[in-house]
Structures are given as structure tokens and as C-alpha cells.
Design a protein around this motif. Structure first.
Motif, PDB file in Angstrom:
ATOM      1  N   LEU A  96       0.776  -1.071   0.061  1.00  0.00           N
ATOM      2  CA  LEU A  96      -0.032  -0.087  -0.011  1.00  0.00           C
ATOM      3  C   LEU A  96       0.846   1.179   0.013  1.00  0.00           C
ATOM      4  N   VAL A  97       1.829   1.421   0.909  1.00  0.00           N
ATOM      5  CA  VAL A  97       2.650   2.388   0.817  1.00  0.00           C
ATOM      6  C   VAL A  97       3.471   2.618  -0.654  1.00  0.00           C
ATOM      7  N   THR A  98       3.881   1.623  -1.203  1.00  0.00           N
ATOM      8  CA  THR A  98       4.507   1.788  -2.528  1.00  0.00           C
ATOM      9  C   THR A  98       3.567   2.109  -3.533  1.00  0.00           C
ATOM     10  N   LEU A  99       2.084   1.583  -3.346  1.00  0.00           N
ATOM     11  CA  LEU A  99       1.268   2.202  -4.360  1.00  0.00           C
ATOM     12  C   LEU A  99       0.652   3.619  -4.147  1.00  0.00           C
ATOM     13  N   ILE A 100       0.851   3.950  -2.798  1.00  0.00           N
ATOM     14  CA  ILE A 100       0.645   5.747  -2.690  1.00  0.00           C
ATOM     15  C   ILE A 100       1.497   6.510  -3.076  1.00  0.00           C
ATOM     16  N   GLU A 101       2.906   5.945  -2.961  1.00  0.00           N
ATOM     17  CA  GLU A 101       4.058   6.651  -3.474  1.00  0.00           C
ATOM     18  C   GLU A 101       3.960   6.808  -5.118  1.00  0.00           C
ATOM     19  N   SER A 102       3.776   5.643  -5.667  1.00  0.00           N
ATOM     20  CA  SER A 102       3.593   5.551  -6.945  1.00  0.00           C
ATOM     21  C   SER A 102       2.618   6.511  -7.565  1.00  0.00           C
ATOM     22  N   ALA A 103       1.368   6.661  -6.790  1.00  0.00           N
ATOM     23  CA  ALA A 103       0.531   7.557  -7.242  1.00  0.00           C
ATOM     24  C   ALA A 103       0.890   9.110  -7.163  1.00  0.00           C
TER      25      ALA A 103
END
Length: 285
Positions: free
Chosen positions: A124-131
Motif C-alpha cells: 500500500l505504501v508503494t502504491l501511494i508513493e507511485s500515485a
């Protein structure tokens, strides 16, 4: 803002059973809450999370707060450098240290059922940072991650208007996980008065520069950036859900895919190694 452990309940106890949420269950409701006092949003997030059940739709809240400092549950008060700044300080239940929210900053709160999504906190952290990186790219700005320090930063090799601000922080994130569900989220500085950041050690880092998109040369309005960020968060969550569904379908016919279907994080982790369990609240930054 920060992240937490995902309980073992996220993984079906019977490895022969692959539980995958339907497309309807993984849809996200985006709510535009506008300018709202921090305490109001904080109380509403906790109430929503406490009241939700297995059928409650996930939501993303888009908010802009009046000036406020927030301190994580294990945060150190000494990171507030100016005691009489006139800006209220709110102690909250995310991880991490102190940060600032104020006008001109997009805050996106992610209220997600991680167990239903088969989504690990690190994913989830990676997903948010990618966004966030994708949102910055939509305005011709570059952003990068920094190992061990959640959030998004101006690249060290930045050029143009960004060059004087290499290494500065433009977005902060922090999560709280309760009963397998997340709240809190990510803040992206669009066009704001940055002086309050000088009254704190941002996220506990003395001397860390904080910038906004306007300082980096982007001309963008709050609502436009909020819509772009929400769209990227939705797209990345949908992509993850599609991956889990395809893995589950493969597991139905290919026994070698079964382990990945039961523990999708192990399938997705770099080098094929499953992420280690985390304890407590995820680090806010």
C-alpha cells in the motif's frame, strides 16, 4: 503521516481456498470533503473504521485543512521548535513524528479494507508513493522515493526550478491499520505558505526542506491536483486488484501458482521474498 502490521487473518487459513473480492467490493468511493478542521476529519476516520464491516465500500477522502501540526502517537514534542506559533498541535494515532497541514495542500485519506484487497501494508505504501510520483509527472515534475523515509522527494539530479530544492520533501504519508483496515493517508503540497514547516523538524528530520509544487514551477490548482491524485490512487488500487484476481484464476488451474494466490505479497515482493511482518503503526513521514 505512517504504516502497520497486517494480521495473519489476511491469508486464508485453508491454503486450498482462494478468497478474492469481487470487482464491486474493490471499487472505491471518492468523497470531496473540502476545507475541514483536522479534528473533524480525524474523528470521522476513526468512526468510519470502527463501524465498517466486511461489506462496507472503501473510500478515499479529499480534504484541505486549516493550519495544524499533527504529532504521531510516539512522536517527540521537541520536534516542535516554536511553542507559540499560534498553530494548534493535535496528537494522533498514526506512526511517525510531526508534520504540518494547511491551505494549499491536498490530503487524501485512504479508508481501505486491506484484508479484502489482499493488500499488504508495504504494498500500500508503494502504491501511494507511485500515485504521487505519477501525479507530479502529470505537471512535468519529478519525484522520487528515499530509502527508509516514506514520502516523496525532489530528485538529487533535479534541474530547472527544482534544482535548488534537490532532496526536499514535497509529499508525506502515514497510515494507521486497525482490524485490517487503513486510515490516514498522504499529503501533497500544491501551493501553500511553507513557513510553518520552519517551526518543526518535518517528520523528525532536523533541517529537512519542505517544498510545494508551485515552488518547483508547476501552475496547478488544488482541485485539479486532488482529482489527478485520486485518479492515480484509484488506478493503482484497481491494478492491484486485477493482479490478485488473475493470480487466483491461475491458481485454480496451475498448482504452482497456488502459493502466490494465497500470499500475493510474497508473489509481488522483490526477489521473490515475502516482506517481514511489521509491528505497531507504520512510520509517518
Amino acid at each position: 503521516m505512517c504504516a502497520t502490521p497486517v494480521s495473519s487473518q489476511q491469508i486464508p487459513s485453508d491454503p486450498g481456498v482462494v478468497e478474492v473480492a469481487s470487482q464491486e467490493a474493490t471499487a472505491v468511493v471518492v468523497r470531496w470533503r473540502g476545507n475541514e478542521a483536522y479534528q473533524t476529519s480525524f474523528d470521522a476516520m476513526r468512526e468510519f473504521t470502527a463501524a465498517r464491516d466486511a461489506n462496507t465500500p472503501d473510500e478515499i477522502w479529499l480534504v484541505e485543512h486549516p493550519p495544524v501540526f499533527t504529532l504521531g502517537q510516539a512522536g517527540k514534542p521537541e520536534h516542535l521548535l516554536v511553542a507559540d506559533s499560534g498553530i494548534p498541535l493535535v496528537q494522533i494515532d498514526r506512526g511517525g513524528q510531526i508534520t504540518y497541514h494547511g491551505p494549499g495542500q491536498v490530503v487524501a485519506y485512504l479508508l481501505l479494507d486491506l484484508r479484502r484487497r489482499k493488500l499488504m501494508v508495504r504494498e500500500l505504501v508503494t502504491l501511494i508513493e507511485s500515485a504521487v510520483i505519477e501525479t507530479l509527472a502529470a505537471y512535468n515534475l519529478a519525484g522520487e522515493r528515499k530509502a527508509g523515509a516514506p514520502g516523496i522527494y525532489v530528485p538529487q539530479e533535479a534541474t530547472g526550478a527544482s534544482a535548488p530544492h534537490a532532496g526536499a520533501k514535497v509529499a508525506a504519508l502515514g497510515l494507521k491499520i486497525r482490524n485490517g483496515c487503513s486510515y490516514h493517508g498522504v499529503s501533497l503540497n500544491v501551493s501553500m505558505d511553507l513557513s510553518p514547516f520552519l517551526a518543526i523538524n518535518p517528520c523528525g528530520y532536523a533541517g529537512l526542506e519542505t517544498v510545494d509544487m508551485a515552488t518547483l514551477g508547476a501552475e496547478a490548482g488544488w482541485r485539479d491536483v486532488a482529482a489527478t491524485l485520486a485518479a492515480r490512487l484509484e488506478a493503482n488500487l484497481a491494478a492491484h486488484a486485477a493482479t490478485i484476481l488473475s493470480v487466483a484464476e491461475a491458481a485454480a488451474t496451475d498448482p504452482s501458482a497456488e502459493a502466490a494466490a494465497v500470499d500475493p505479497a510474497a508473489h509481488a515482493a522483490p526477489g521473490g521474498q515475502p516482506p517481514q511482518p511489521q509491528a505497531g503503526v507504520a512510520p509517518a513521514a
